[in-house]
Design a protein around this motif. Structure first.
Motif, short mmCIF file in Angstrom:
data_model
loop_
_atom_site.label_atom_id
_atom_site.label_comp_id
_atom_site.label_asym_id
_atom_site.label_seq_id
_atom_site.Cartn_x
_atom_site.Cartn_y
_atom_site.Cartn_z
N GLU A 327 0.83 -1.21 0.00
CA GLU A 327 0.00 0.00 0.00
C GLU A 327 0.87 1.26 0.00
O GLU A 327 0.54 2.26 -0.66
N GLU A 331 1.01 4.40 -2.82
CA GLU A 331 1.04 5.83 -2.51
C GLU A 331 2.23 6.49 -3.20
O GLU A 331 2.12 7.58 -3.76
N ARG A 332 3.38 5.81 -3.17
CA ARG A 332 4.58 6.33 -3.80
C ARG A 332 4.39 6.47 -5.31
O ARG A 332 4.79 7.47 -5.92
N ASN A 334 1.57 6.96 -7.02
CA ASN A 334 0.68 8.08 -7.32
C ASN A 334 1.41 9.41 -7.17
O ASN A 334 1.26 10.32 -8.00
#
Length: 572
Positions: A327, A331-332, A334
């Protein structure tokens, strides 16, 4: 950017190689194109084994480092490992920690925080080690450039052993390089000019692996542990993008095979969290799925989380930690996509576009993804690219280069503008005062000597091969060339005068080009190209030339040949 197509013209007796090793001449040509020339090199390439790796004792100071470690073990001294927060550092720390624990050492580890500590060993970490009663610091994947820091550690009574693989720092005096070195008690780095090790392109985890081999031999420890250490060394080798040549290729090939039945609970959990099949992992899966998940911890949080996962022995906890890393990587991704788009628009919309060396200032970008964005810029513009972001103390930058531009050496020429820097010919990291950013960009471009030839990407074609020559048997033989990666790229073939019988955009996002192509002999093949804009689709009935790789497509139990197109152009 359109690339220039060139064909390798390296010579050898391909028929003799075919007969001696039982391989197609196409395979022999590809090996020669990868500079695999001698019988010894061919044997290692085709049949290399872990037992045939270079002797670790050839590494300068490796035996000395082990002698120090065994003395410290006998004296029950406390040892602290200080690594790096990327995948190579993570795997290096894990190998050293596990191995030293097996040796009965009172050992712990610290991984610097990317934001608060920056890269490598520093005075703050040294002070902590001394305050906590540590006798010895053992670095991994860092330390070769930490000359003042190691002097500081020695002044505080600490023993320091450096294991690293980065370039040796230097100064220039009257146009001549003067290599610098520290006062560490032992320095193990194959880049040292007086090191006899025959292959200097190993990553930090492999350096650590080699030192532990000597320790295990000296202490008579169970060498079966090296199955797991080889898996970790393979992951680090792929993740750190060192050349998949010589013993690196052997380590990765064997490591991938052993990962299929890995006993590392955390690694197995991460493979499952990423929905991968452990029995069919390739270097691609390590480089683009597993590796980024491990790296994400050091980018957005702390690499401690990735190390804890690799050390975890409880399946339930490991699965929970692995899912968190996946997860975090989403995030990284995006964050990276957003900032990369911004960086490309900034270059295209300003006078930065005229620079041959891109130095892009993205003040609000998270510094942990600067290197990835620099890589995107390099791919998009095919120019050496550095992305600079605001940091807690000034600014930080990360760069990615192209062939023909030694980024480490060029940045060294600007050292008076920087507070800290290090790296390789193809990548570098740096810190500098914010007010020096424009000066740094200007000097990089003033001193660069890149030509149009060097700024034009080249696609090297291994074999101009008619699509009619490809067969399932040849595709199977091509697998002997795996694993693919830097220095052992996936083979590239080319054919021309292929008539487009059909061309359609397919897929969920309509960005996959599916074609039927017919050669001059009436032989019809299926071809597919990924990540294509609709306007780049060739016209039906036109003749095109393609750069491709043959593969086997399996659908509902049926296997058919399919040609993966990398590039195409209209035949002239």
């Amino acid at each position: 950017m359109k690339s220039k197509w060139l064909v390798y013209a390296k010579k050898a007796d391909f028929k003799a190689i075919e007969q001696k090793y039982g391989i197609d001449q196409v395979i022999a040509r590809i090996m020669r194109n990868r500079d695999v020339c001698t019988d010894e090199e061919m044997q290692m390439y085709l049949n290399g084994s872990i037992d045939g790796l270079h002797a670790p004792e050839l590494l300068k100071d490796a035996q000395k480092a082990v002698d120090i470690l065994t003395e410290k073990i006998a004296q029950h001294k406390k040892i602290r490992i200080i690594g790096d927060y990327d995948i190579d550092g993570i795997c290096s720390i894990t190998i050293l920690y596990k191995a030293l624990k097996k040796a009965g050492v009172d050992v712990d580890y610290v991984v610097p925080h990317r934001i608060t500590d920056g890269y490598g060993i520093n005075e703050h970490l040294i002070d902590n080690a001394a305050a906590e009663g540590k006798d010895t610091i053992l670095t991994c994947d860092n330390g070769i450039a930490a000359i003042p820091q190691i002097q500081y550690a020695k002044e505080h009574g600490l023993t320091v052993i450096v294991t690293d693989h980065h370039d040796i720092p230097f100064t220039e005096e009257n146009g001549e390089k003067k290599l610098l070195t520290s006062c560490a008690d032992a320095i193990v780095d194959p880049k040292q000019p007086d090191c006899e090790y025959p292959f200097d392109k190993i990553c930090g985890a492999v350096v650590a692996y080699k030192v532990m081999q000597i320790l295990y031999e000296k202490l008579g420890l169970d060498k079966t542990d090296f199955k797991e250490y080889t898996e970790l060394a393979a992951i680090a080798t792929v993740g750190d993008v060192v050349d998949l040549k010589d013993e690196n290729r052997v380590i990765v090939r064997q490591g991938l095979a052993w990962i299929a039945t890995t006993k590392n609970t955390g690694l197995r959990a991460l493979i499952e969290a990423c929905e991968l099949d452990a029995a069919h992992l390739s270097a691609y899966h390590i480089g683009f799925i597993i590796g980024p998940c491990l790296n994400a911890s050091g980018r957005l949080d702390t690499a401690q989380r990735a190390i804890e996962l690799l050390l975890c022995t409880e399946p339930g906890k490991a699965h929970e930690m692995a899912q968190e890393l996946r997860e975090l990587n989403e995030e990284r991704k995006n964050m990276t996509d957003t900032e990369a788009k911004k960086a490309i628009e900034m270059v295209e919309g300003t006078d930065l576009y005229e620079d041959n060396v891109l130095a892009v200032y993205l003040p609000e970008c998270h510094e942990s993804v600067a290197g990835i964005i620099a890589g995107r810029l390099r791919e998009h513009f095919y120019k050496p690219s550095i992305v600079i972001t605001d940091a807690a103390d000034g600014a930080k930058g990360s760069g990615r280069s192209i062939e023909g531009y030694n980024m480490f050496e060029e940045i060294t020429k600007c050292k008076e503008l920087l507070t800290k820097f290090g790296g390789h010919p193809m990548a570098a990291g740096l810190s500098l005062p914010t007010e020096n950013i424009d000066l740094f960009r200007a000097k990089l471009n003033r001193q660069q000597t890149l030509t149009e030839k060097e700024l034009t990407p080249v696609t090297w074609i291994d074999v101009p091969m008619p699509v009619s020559y490809a067969s399932k048997k040849l595709v199977e033989q091509l697998r002997v060339l795996e694993p693919f990666g830097k220095g052992n790229e996936k083979p590239v073939f080319a054919d021309r005068k292929l008539t487009v019988r059909s061309a359609n955009m397919i897929g969920k996002n309509k960005n996959v080009l599916k074609m039927q192509l017919e050669d001059t002999q009436g032989h019809v093949v299926d071809a597919i190209q990924f990540k294509v804009e609709e306007e780049d689709m060739p016209l039906r009935g036109k003749e095109i030339s393609i750069v491709y790789y043959p593969d086997i497509n399996e659908f509902r139990g049926n296997q058919t040949l399919q040609f993966i197109v990398q590039e195409w152009c209209y035949t002239t």
